[in-house]
Design a protein around this motif. Structure first.
Motif, short mmCIF file in Angstrom:
data_model
loop_
_atom_site.label_atom_id
_atom_site.label_comp_id
_atom_site.label_asym_id
_atom_site.label_seq_id
_atom_site.Cartn_x
_atom_site.Cartn_y
_atom_site.Cartn_z
N UNK A 83 0.83 -1.21 0.00
CA UNK A 83 0.00 0.00 0.00
C UNK A 83 0.86 1.26 0.00
N UNK A 84 1.86 1.29 0.88
CA UNK A 84 2.70 2.49 0.95
C UNK A 84 3.63 2.61 -0.26
N UNK A 85 4.00 1.50 -0.85
CA UNK A 85 4.81 1.57 -2.07
C UNK A 85 4.03 2.25 -3.20
N UNK A 86 2.75 1.88 -3.34
CA UNK A 86 1.92 2.52 -4.35
C UNK A 86 1.67 3.98 -3.98
N UNK A 92 0.77 4.12 14.62
CA UNK A 92 -0.23 3.67 13.66
C UNK A 92 -1.14 4.81 13.23
N UNK A 93 -1.55 5.64 14.20
CA UNK A 93 -2.40 6.78 13.88
C UNK A 93 -1.68 7.79 13.01
N UNK A 94 -0.42 8.07 13.35
CA UNK A 94 0.35 9.05 12.57
C UNK A 94 0.60 8.54 11.16
N UNK A 95 0.94 7.26 11.02
CA UNK A 95 1.18 6.70 9.69
C UNK A 95 -0.11 6.64 8.87
N UNK A 96 -1.22 6.35 9.53
CA UNK A 96 -2.50 6.34 8.81
C UNK A 96 -2.81 7.71 8.22
N UNK A 97 -2.48 8.77 8.95
CA UNK A 97 -2.79 10.11 8.50
C UNK A 97 -2.23 10.38 7.10
N UNK A 140 4.13 11.29 3.67
CA UNK A 140 3.95 10.00 2.99
C UNK A 140 5.20 9.16 2.99
N UNK A 141 6.34 9.76 2.65
CA UNK A 141 7.59 9.02 2.62
C UNK A 141 8.01 8.62 4.03
N UNK A 142 7.83 9.54 4.99
CA UNK A 142 8.21 9.22 6.37
C UNK A 142 7.40 8.07 6.93
N UNK A 143 6.08 8.09 6.67
CA UNK A 143 5.23 7.00 7.15
C UNK A 143 5.62 5.68 6.51
#
Length: 703
Positions: A216-219, A345-350, A641-644
Motif C-alpha cells: 500500500x505504501x509503495x503505491x 499507527x495513527x500518525x502513519x495512517x494520517x 507520505x515518505x516518512x510514514x
C-alpha cells in the motif's frame, strides 16, 4: 475526453482475467505465504501450539511481535478505520468534488484521533482485564448478561457495517477496472480472506498485514512522485485548479456536452441521454464550489466539509471503540508495543488520505477528468487518475493497492466476528464447558459462514441503491450510542450497567427518530436519497453519541452510582486453555503498564488537540491557499507520505530483530544440518482448563 459523460463509460482499462487473478489468485498467494511464515514460527521460534487463544488473539506470538502490533494497529485504520475502516471510505471522501481541502485533512484527523484515544483503552485493558478475549466478555464480567447482549448487538453491527463498506467499494472498483461483474466480485472477494484467516487465525492476519501495508505504501509514494515530481509540479496543479474554478456554469455546461453547447449538455444530468438541463446538482468538478471560500478547492473553509468532518468523527469513534478487531489487537499487544503502536499507527495512517488526496484527488480536479459524482461516490477517483497517468500499469497498481486493504481489514473483521460468536455466544450460552478444540472449530466455521454471508449481503445493499458513501455516513447512527458507555466501562468506576443499557438503546432510537424527522423536514420526503444528505446524517450522528453520553452520565452519577473495584474484573474472565504465554510477568508488570498509560495519554491527547483544533485553525487565516502556501502543503504531504512508509516498513523490523534473527538462525542451522534440541523444542502441551476436570480435582481434595 470531450463528450464523455463518465470516465468509465462501459470501457475498462484491464482485461477481465486480471480481476479474477487479483480476487482469487491473491487470496491463494497470501494463504501460502502466511502458512509458510506461521510454520517457520512454529518450527524455529518454538510456538508450536495452535490453541484457541493463539488463533483468536495471537497471545504468545513471538515472531516479529512488535512488527505485528505496529502493522496490525496501523492497518486497522486503513478503514477506517480505516483501517474502518476507512481505506475504502477515503477513496470516496478524500477525493470529494465539493469539500475543498477540508475533506481529506478532516477525514484524516477524524479517523486518526480515535486510534490515538483507543490506545488509552488498550493500556487500561492490559491493566484490568488481561485475560479477556473480547470486549463483550469485559461487559459481561462488569455489567452482567443484559448489558452483554446489548453490546453484542452493537459489536455485530460494527463488524457488518465495516465489511459491507469494504465489499461495496472494492467490488465497484474491481468491476470498473476489469469488467468483472459486480455481483461476482462482491461474492468472491471474501474468499481471499477466508482462505488464510481460517487456517492461521490472528497470527496469519498479522503476518499478511505486514506485506499488505508495505505494498500500500509503495503505491502511495509512487503516486505522490508521479503527480508532483515526475509529471507535474505543485505550481502546475495550482494553476490548473485556478482554471477549473474560473469557469462559469454556462462554460461548464459547454465543456460537458455532446456538441460543445449548453443545449446539448449533460453537466447536471451526468447522462448523455438526458441533455439540456440548466439547473440541479453538478455531476462533475467544474466551476466554483458552493459553500467554499471564494468557491475554491484550495481552502479549509467549507460548509459541507465541516458537516462531513463531524459525521466522520462520530462514525469513526463507533468503528474503533465498538469494533472487536481493535480490541483484539489490544489484547495481543504488549503494553509498550500497544502504546507506541497506536500512536505511530495513527500518525502513519494520517499519510494515506492526506498524501493521496493531495496527489490523486487534486489531480482529478485539476485535469478535469470526466469523473461523475456517482463514480466518486463509489470510490473510483484514484483508479481513474492512475489510469490517466500510467494507463494499464496505473490501473493495476490501484487495483492491487485496494485489494491489499480489503483483505487485510476483512481478515481482522472475520476473526472479530468469529471471536464474538465463539466466546460470547457459543461458550457463554450454548456450551459453557467447551474445550479449546471445540472453540477453534466453531471459529473456523464462523469465518467461512461470515464471509459467504457478507458477499451476499453486499450484493443486496447494492441492489437497494445503498453505495459506499451512504453506508459510511449511516454507521454513526447505528453504533455511535455504544461509544461513551464502553469508554466509561474501562475508565470510570461509577459507570452503571443499567445506565449503559438504557443509554445505548435510547441513543440508538433517538438517533433514528432525528434521522427520519430531519429528512422529512429538509426534503418533505423520506427515502434513500433524502436520508443520505449531509445535514440529515449529521443530525442522526450527533444525537446518537451525545444523547447516549448524557444519559449514561446522569444515570451513573445521580440515579445508580457504582463503586466498582477494577482489581476484581479479571477474576471473572477465564482462559479456555491455560495458555499464559502472552501473560508473563515482564509483560504484565504494573510499573510498565503505568508508564505506558501515562505515555499514551499525554501524547494521544496532545496529538488529538493538534489534529482537530490547531491544524484547522492555523489554516483558516490563509483562507484560499496562495501558490507558495500550497507548495508548502504539498511538501508536507510528500514528506509525511515518505516518512510514514519508512517507519511502517523498517521500524517494526528493527524492533523485532531478535525474533527474526532466531528464526533465520534456526533456518540456517536446519539447512546446515546443525539442528539442536534446544532450538527446536516445542512448547510443552498446555492443559485445558475444563470445568469438569477442576470439579473432579476439588472433589478429590475434599475427600
Amino acid at each position: 475526453m470531450a463528450g464523455r459523460d463518465s470516465y468509465f463509460q462501459g470501457e475498462v482499462p484491464l482485461p477481465q482475467w486480471v480481476g479474477w487473478v487479483v480476487v482469487i489468485g491473491f487470496g491463494a498467494l497470501f494463504s501460502i505465504f502466511t502458512t509458510i511464515v506461521v510454520y517457520l514460527d512454529k518450527t524455529f521460534a518454538g510456538n508450536a501450539s495452535m490453541t484457541s487463544e493463539h488463533f483468536k488473539d495471537g497471545r504468545g506470538a513471538a515472531l516479529m511481535s512488535s512488527l505485528l502490533h505496529f502493522i496490525h494497529i496501523a492497518r486497522e485504520t486503513l478503514h477506517r478505520r480505516t483501517y474502518g475502516q476507512d481505506w475504502i471510505n477515503c477513496f470516496r471522501y478524500c477525493f470529494s468534488v465539493d469539500m475543498g481541502r477540508y475533506s481529506p485533512s478532516e477525514y484524516a484527523s477524524g479517523a486518526t484521533i480515535q486510534v490515538l484515544l483507543f490506545g488509552v483503552l488498550a493500556i487500561s485493558l492490559k491493566d484490568i482485564a488481561p485475560s479477556a478475549h473480547t470486549m463483550c466478555e469485559i461487559v459481561r464480567a462488569r455489567w452482567g448478561k443484559s448489558a452483554h447482549l446489548t453490546f453484542l448487538f452493537f459489536a455485530f453491527c460494527a463488524n457488518i457495517i465495516v465489511t459491507s463498506m469494504l465489499l461495496l467499494g472494492g467490488a465497484a472498483t474491481v468491476a470498473a477496472l476489469t469488467g468483472m461483474r459486480y455481483e461476482l466480485a462482491s461474492f468472491f472477494i471474501p474468499w481471499g480472506v477466508i482462505l488464510y484467516t481460517s487456517t492461521g487465525g490472528l497470527k496469519a492476519t498479522f503476518m499478511a498485514s505486514y506485506l499488505h501495508t508495505m505494498i500500500i505504501f509503495a503505491v502511495l509514494i509512487t503516486m505522490i512522485t508521479l503527480v508532483y515530481i515526475k509529471v507535474y509540479s505543485s505550481d502546475q496543479i495550482y494553476s490548473f485548479l485556478d482554471n477549473t474554478v474560473s469557469y462559469s456554469p454556462e462554460q461548464c455546461m459547454a465543456i460537458y456536452s455532446t456538441e460543445g453547447t449548453p443545449e446539448t449538455s449533460f453537466f447536471y444530468s451526468g447522462d448523455k441521454t438526458v441533455l439540456g438541463d440548466t439547473e440541479g446538482t453538478p455531476q462533475y468538478a467544474c466551476g466554483a464550489v458552493p459553500g467554499n471560500a471564494q468557491g475554491s478547492y484550495l481552502t479549509m473553509l467549507s460548509g459541507d466539509g465541516l458537516m462531513f468532518g463531524i459525521i466522520n468523527i462520530v462514525g469513526n469513534f463507533g468503528t474503533v471503540f465498538v469494533d472487536q478487531s481493535y480490541w483484539q489487537s489490544a489484547i495481543a499487544a504488549r503494553p509498550a508495543s500497544a502504546a507506541r503502536g497506536y500512536l505511530l499507527g495513527g500518525i502513519c495512517w494520517f499519510a494515506i488520505p492526506f498524501s493521496l488526496a493531495t496527489s490523486l484527488g487534486l489531480a482529478s480536479t485539476a485535469l478535469m477528468l470526466p469523473i461523475t459524482r456517482g463514480e466518486a461516490g463509489s470510490g473510483l477517483v484514484p483508479p481513474a487518475v492512475a489510469d490517466n497517468l500510467l494507463g494499464q500499469a496505473g490501473a493495476v497498481l490501484i487495483l492491487i493497492m485496494l485489494f491489499m486493504a480489503i483483505v487485510s481489514t476483512g481478515s481482522a473483521e472475520s476473526i472479530a466476528v468469529s471471536s464474538l460468536v465463539a466466546y460470547d455466544i457459543y461458550r457463554e450460552y450454548i456450551n459453557p464447558e467447551a474445550s479449546g478444540k471445540q472453540i477453534l472449530w466453531v471459529s473456523r466455521v464462523v469465518i467461512v459462514v461470515f464471509g459467504l454471508f457478507m458477499g451476499l449481503f453486499s450484493i443486496a445493499l447494492n441492489a437497494m441503491g445503498l453505495n459506499l458513501g451512504w453506508v459510511y455516513l449511516f454507521m454513526g447512527i447505528v453504533i455511535g450510542s455504544a461509544v461513551i458507555p464502553l469508554w466509561n466501562m474501562m475508565t470510570w468506576d461509577k459507570a452503571s450497567g443499567k445506565g449503559a443499557i438504557i443509554s445505548a438503546w435510547s441513543g440508538f432510537i433517538l438517533a433514528l427518530i432525528a434521522w427520519f424527522v430531519g429528512a422529512s423536514v429538509e426534503s418533505g420526503a423520506v427515502n434513500v436519497s433524502t436520508l443520505g444528505s449531509n445535514p440529515v446524517m449529521l443530525s442522526g450522528n450527533l444525537v446518537a453519541i451525545l444523547s447516549s453520553g448524557f444519559i449514561h452520565y446522569v444515570y451513573s452519577k445521580f440515579i445508580d452510582p457504582q463503586d466498582f473495584d477494577f482489581a476484581t474484573l479479571d477474576a471473572n474472565i477465564h482462559l479456555v486453555e491455560q495458555d499464559n504465554a502472552g501473560l508473563t510477568e515482564d509483560v504484565m508488570d504494573k510499573d510498565v503498564i503505568r508508564r505506558s498509560k501515562r505515555w499514551i495519554i499525554r501524547r494521544g491527547y496532545l496529538l488529538t488537540f493538534v489534529l482537530i483544533i490547531v491544524w484547522p485553525i492555523l489554516s483558516i487565516p490563509a483562507q484560499v491557499f496562495s501558490e507558495s502556501y500550497f507548495a508548502f502543503w504539498v511538501l508536507v504531504s510528500i514528506a509525511w507520505g515518505f516518512g510514514a512508509a519508512i517507519v511502517i516498513t523498517f521500524l517494526p523490523l528493527f524492533e523485532s530483530q531478535d525474533e527474526i534473527g532466531k528464526v533465520c538462525s534456526g533456518i540456517g542451522n536446519f539447512l546446515m544440518c546443525k539442528k539442536t534440541t534446544e532450538e527446536y523444542a516445542e512448547e510443552p502441551a498446555k492443559e485445558v482448563d475444563e470445568p469438569a476436570k477442576e470439579a473432579d480435582a476439588a472433589a478429590e481434595e475434599e475427600a
